[in-house]
Design a protein around this motif. Sequence first.
Motif, PDB file in Angstrom:
ATOM      1  N   ALA A 268      25.766 -52.124  18.442  1.00 29.06           N
ATOM      2  CA  ALA A 268      25.332 -53.151  19.882  1.00 29.06           C
ATOM      3  C   ALA A 268      24.876 -54.471  19.441  1.00 29.06           C
ATOM      4  N   HIS A 269      23.986 -54.620  18.892  1.00 26.06           N
ATOM      5  CA  HIS A 269      23.457 -56.100  18.344  1.00 26.06           C
ATOM      6  C   HIS A 269      24.423 -56.953  18.068  1.00 26.06           C
TER       7      HIS A 269
ATOM      8  N   ASP B 259      21.982 -46.803  26.742  1.00 28.18           N
ATOM      9  CA  ASP B 259      20.687 -46.848  26.751  1.00 28.18           C
ATOM     10  C   ASP B 259      20.329 -47.972  25.550  1.00 28.18           C
ATOM     11  N   TYR B 260      20.975 -48.689  25.131  1.00 27.58           N
ATOM     12  CA  TYR B 260      20.587 -49.699  24.209  1.00 27.58           C
ATOM     13  C   TYR B 260      19.740 -50.696  24.687  1.00 27.58           C
ATOM     14  N   ARG B 261      18.649 -51.162  23.785  1.00 32.91           N
ATOM     15  CA  ARG B 261      17.523 -51.870  24.002  1.00 32.91           C
ATOM     16  C   ARG B 261      17.414 -52.920  22.911  1.00 32.91           C
ATOM     17  N   ALA B 262      17.571 -54.247  23.296  1.00 30.57           N
ATOM     18  CA  ALA B 262      17.651 -55.299  22.183  1.00 30.57           C
ATOM     19  C   ALA B 262      16.308 -55.358  21.510  1.00 30.57           C
ATOM     20  N   ALA B 263      15.340 -55.071  22.251  1.00 26.66           N
ATOM     21  CA  ALA B 263      13.856 -55.035  21.592  1.00 26.66           C
ATOM     22  C   ALA B 263      13.874 -53.792  21.051  1.00 26.66           C
ATOM     23  N   GLY B 264      13.713 -53.760  19.577  1.00 22.43           N
ATOM     24  CA  GLY B 264      13.647 -52.532  18.831  1.00 22.43           C
ATOM     25  C   GLY B 264      15.035 -52.017  18.549  1.00 22.43           C
TER      26      GLY B 264
ATOM     27  N   ASP C 147      16.910 -49.834  19.897  1.00 26.32           N
ATOM     28  CA  ASP C 147      17.262 -48.636  20.342  1.00 26.32           C
ATOM     29  C   ASP C 147      18.769 -48.328  20.927  1.00 26.32           C
ATOM     30  N   ASN C 148      19.602 -47.313  20.270  1.00 26.10           N
ATOM     31  CA  ASN C 148      20.835 -47.013  20.571  1.00 26.10           C
ATOM     32  C   ASN C 148      21.654 -48.094  20.171  1.00 26.10           C
ATOM     33  N   ASP C 149      21.550 -48.517  19.209  1.00 27.56           N
ATOM     34  CA  ASP C 149      22.334 -49.889  18.734  1.00 27.56           C
ATOM     35  C   ASP C 149      23.886 -49.550  18.322  1.00 27.56           C
TER      36      ASP C 149
ATOM     37  N   GLY D 239      26.869 -52.256  12.083  1.00 32.73           N
ATOM     38  CA  GLY D 239      28.092 -51.857  12.460  1.00 32.73           C
ATOM     39  C   GLY D 239      29.147 -51.229  11.731  1.00 32.73           C
ATOM     40  N   GLY D 240      28.924 -51.215  10.509  1.00 31.84           N
ATOM     41  CA  GLY D 240      29.905 -50.533   9.527  1.00 31.84           C
ATOM     42  C   GLY D 240      29.485 -48.963   9.628  1.00 31.84           C
ATOM     43  N   PRO D 241      30.606 -48.232   8.867  1.00 31.49           N
ATOM     44  CA  PRO D 241      30.255 -46.722   9.302  1.00 31.49           C
ATOM     45  C   PRO D 241      29.495 -46.232   7.878  1.00 31.49           C
ATOM     46  N   MET D 242      28.652 -45.046   7.997  1.00 27.68           N
ATOM     47  CA  MET D 242      28.109 -44.307   7.270  1.00 27.68           C
ATOM     48  C   MET D 242      29.039 -43.072   7.169  1.00 27.68           C
ATOM     49  N   LEU D 243      29.730 -42.722   5.887  1.00 30.73           N
ATOM     50  CA  LEU D 243      30.887 -41.696   5.756  1.00 30.73           C
ATOM     51  C   LEU D 243      30.175 -40.611   4.832  1.00 30.73           C
ATOM     52  N   ARG D 244      30.574 -39.369   5.304  1.00 31.12           N
ATOM     53  CA  ARG D 244      30.128 -38.165   4.461  1.00 31.12           C
ATOM     54  C   ARG D 244      31.464 -37.294   4.603  1.00 31.12           C
TER      55      ARG D 244
END
Length: 212
Positions: A33-34, A79-84, A86-88, A161-166
């Motif tokens: 989100a950021h 619920d994204y919050r730029a400060a911190g 959160d939920n980015d 923003g890139g993926p973490m893959l498993r």
Amino acid sequence: MVAVNTLNVECMRAGAPMCTGALVRPQVVLTAAHCVHDAAPSSLAVVFGPQADLGGRGEPGAGLEGRFFRVAGIRIHPDYRAAGLDNDVAVLDLEQPATTAPLPIAGSQGENTETALLGTSRAVGYGMARKRTGNVNVSEVRAREFTYVPQPAMTCAGDSGGPMLRMRSDGRGEEIIGVTSRGDTACRDYGIAMRTDALPTDFIERKGAPAP
């Protein structure tokens, strides 16, 4: 995986890469989100390929068909919050569907418990304007995010923003378990990713929700 770029509207050229994303539906890209919360859709484009800087025009006949897509809409986690940060997490709706096969997302069926998420994950990003990949180690898991440390790779600027893959539990390829959000400024000690199995159930599919 795609580079999330600024768009020079006058010449329809992809500019400097800001962040990374992953195609999760034919017309939907998952990212942080950021990277996009204060951007207009018309100012963004996504680019497929090994390099983020195309060096060419994003129009028919320029040899970029299937690689260059304009963004039609931006949807930010409610619920994204730029400060911190959160939920980015955010999604980009593309003007046209891509022909590349989308990546599956780890769901909320209970298989990705906190213990199951620990261990090796593969990070992919367009830091330094070129797509790179490497292994990291998920060391701590919380309700909506997890922390990872080098193994030996580490994410840095441009990889957000890139993926973490498993590898999927059934062994049928990889799935996205997280979205790269942030880390230490030196890109040496740790990174934090948002868990995809903690996303709202309709977040990927929902359309028409405006960005704040």
